[in-house]
Design an enzyme around this catalytic site. Structure first.
Site, PDB file in Angstrom:
ATOM      1  N   GLU A 327       0.840  -1.188   0.000  1.00 47.35           N
ATOM      2  CA  GLU A 327       0.000   0.000   0.000  1.00 47.35           C
ATOM      3  C   GLU A 327       0.882   1.246   0.000  1.00 47.35           C
ATOM      4  OE1 GLU A 327      -4.145  -1.086   2.296  1.00 47.35           O
ATOM      5  OE2 GLU A 327      -2.541  -0.168   3.459  1.00 47.35           O
ATOM      6  N   CYS A 328       0.681   2.120  -0.960  1.00 51.24           N
ATOM      7  CA  CYS A 328       1.362   3.414  -1.028  1.00 51.24           C
ATOM      8  C   CYS A 328       2.879   3.236  -0.907  1.00 51.24           C
ATOM      9  CB  CYS A 328       0.807   4.366   0.033  1.00 51.24           C
ATOM     10  SG  CYS A 328       1.150   6.109  -0.307  1.00 51.24           S
ATOM     11  N   GLY A 329       3.488   3.567   0.237  1.00 48.22           N
ATOM     12  CA  GLY A 329       4.924   3.389   0.373  1.00 48.22           C
ATOM     13  C   GLY A 329       5.367   1.958   0.162  1.00 48.22           C
ATOM     14  N   MET A 332       5.419   1.423  -3.511  1.00 51.40           N
ATOM     15  CA  MET A 332       6.643   1.998  -4.098  1.00 51.40           C
ATOM     16  C   MET A 332       7.844   1.075  -3.897  1.00 51.40           C
ATOM     17  SD  MET A 332       6.171   5.936  -2.830  1.00 51.40           S
ATOM     18  CE  MET A 332       4.524   6.654  -2.792  1.00 51.40           C
ATOM     19  N   THR A 427      -1.323  -0.866  -4.416  1.00 50.11           N
ATOM     20  CA  THR A 427      -2.231   0.262  -4.601  1.00 50.11           C
ATOM     21  C   THR A 427      -1.635   1.495  -3.940  1.00 50.11           C
ATOM     22  OG1 THR A 427      -3.436  -0.100  -2.520  1.00 50.11           O
ATOM     23  CG2 THR A 427      -4.236  -1.265  -4.485  1.00 50.11           C
TER      24      THR A 427
END
Length: 436
Positions: A327-329, A332, A427
């Site tokens: 999720e997010c970080g 990435m 995501t």
């Protein structure tokens, strides 16, 4: 029975969190049992609440959660003496389109629970106008009741007298006035406050805030203003399916943005969670059947993540046979590379083709409703998931297959669709609840 109170303000940055922590610790020091909640999608403040009260705090969200879920989460305060719900942004600030049972505004929670609102007002650069603002907030929505006001960052006794007189003339109780006091300011960074677990001095900061507020605020009057509250029995309304039976959860300063109610829901459903630290070069538990990387601050630790070969190789080996989700970080970190704020490109785990950069920051903020075009851990094709996105990264490449069709709170389709490749999915939004 507990007493309930919502702490809000006309805007962000006025001092809601500091006052919430100070009141919670001051009452706890008096021997009261204090329970906190956070209204809205904030994954940092609940950890501060827990530090102040000694009790876990969770988020309640009228856009993403239904009433049964909110009632279930709030019922944990049934054995408390005082329950504090800290708001987000301004009292009535939410999205334009209604979600599950509201717009995400703090006022939704205040009206739903029947708790009065304690306003934090910062009258810097004004005097009597502060009373007009408070009166406007009091009268804006019939179902929301104002308990009174605490003034923050008062410049002088004369300043306080002007503001206090105007508020009293408007029929608004003033519980106290706080002079400027830099020593109790909480450190901030680009996604909000520096996390509680990163601050060794957090206990002493909260203690100082409690002493300061106790000296300038009538704690007994504030307590009397709270609404007597007895929670209604609620079935387990947590709309959350665990991603697997045994979950390897990345957990450290780079990967810590996970809503507390999510972990509780996973455990309540029988899932087992084993934590590991990518920053300590740890790999996920090989006995787990799914790996979950939450958001956080990978951009602040990108060099270390890139150098931790045991973590990266262990995660890649895990993903050969079992699902990994970010999720997010965490998303990435599953990508090919991350460029930090200094323009240095760091190789990530390479499970997805996503490449992001913080060299040119661009804010992405808002609620998200996603309909899955492919399965992700715990959810099948067609599942509708409600979440929230908040980051400053720029997407340089997102070449993999689309994970979901994602809409913002107005219903507009957005470009951040998430990705899937093999066993890996990711995501940009943080999951809050399933849309059932």
């Amino acid at each position: 029975m507990a007493a309930g109170l919502v702490i809000s303000a006309p805007a962000s940055g006025v001092g809601k969190t500091t006052l919430t922590l100070a009141l919670a610790r001051a009452w706890r020091n008096r021997g009261l049992r204090v329970q906190c909640f956070k209204s809205g999608p904030d994954y940092i403040d609940p950890a501060f609440h827990a530090a102040a009260t000694g009790r876990a705090s969770v988020n309640v969200d009228s856009w993403a959660m239904d009433r049964a879920t909110i009632a279930h989460l709030v019922s944990r305060g049934a054995d408390a003496d005082i329950v504090l719900a800290e708001g987000s942004m301004g009292l009535f600030d939410g999205v334009a389109a209604r979600g599950v049972c509201g717009t995400g505004a703090t006022a939704d929670i205040a009206e739903m629970l029947g708790w009065p609102v304690l306003l934090v007002i910062d009258p810097s650069g004004q005097a009597q106008t502060a009373a007009a603002i408070a009166a406007g907030l009091r009268d804006y929505r019939a179902g929301v009741r104002l308990a009174g006001v605490v003034l923050n960052r008062i410049a002088s006794p004369r300043h306080e007298d002007l503001v206090r007189r105007a508020l009293i003339d408007a029929g608004i109780a003033v519980f106290g006035a706080l002079p400027r006091h830099a020593e109790i300011s909480l450190p901030k960074r680009h996604l909000g406050l520096v996390q509680a677990e990163e601050q060794a001095e957090i206990g002493s900061l909260i203690d100082e805030a409690a002493r300061f507020v106790s000296a300038h605020v009538d704690l007994d009057a504030v307590l009397r203003s709270a609404a007597t509250w007895s929670p209604q029995p609620a079935a387990n309304g947590l709309n959350v399916t665990p991603p697997g039976q045994r979950i390897a959860l990345a957990r450290d300063a780079a990967f810590s943005f996970v809503y507390p109610h999510m972990l509780e829901a996973w455990r309540a459903a029988g899932a087992e969670i084993s934590s590991f630290s990518p920053l300590a070069d740890e790999a996920p538990d090989t006995s787990a059947n799914v790996c979950w990387l939450p958001g956080g601050y990978p951009e602040l630790h990108a060099g270390k993540i890139a150098a931790n070969t045991h973590f990266r190789s262990g995660l890649r080996a895990f993903a050969e046979t079992r699902p990994v989700h970010g999720e997010c970080g965490g998303y990435m970190a599953l990508g090919t590379a991350l460029t930090d704020a200094d323009g240095i490109r760091h190789e990530m785990t390479g499970l997805l083709g996503l490449e992001t950069s913080f060299a040119k920051r661009r804010m992405h903020l808002g609620y998200r409703l996603a309909e899955l075009a492919a399965p992700m851990p715990g959810h099948q094709v067609g599942a509708r998931l409600r979440g929230h996105e908040f980051h400053y990264s720029t997407i340089l490449a997102q070449p993999d297959m689309t994970l979901a069709v994602v809409h913002d709170a107005t219903g507009a389709v957005i470009a951040e669709t998430g990705s899937r490749r093999g066993q890996a999915t990711g995501t940009f939004f943080h999951l809050i609840a399933e849309d059932r």
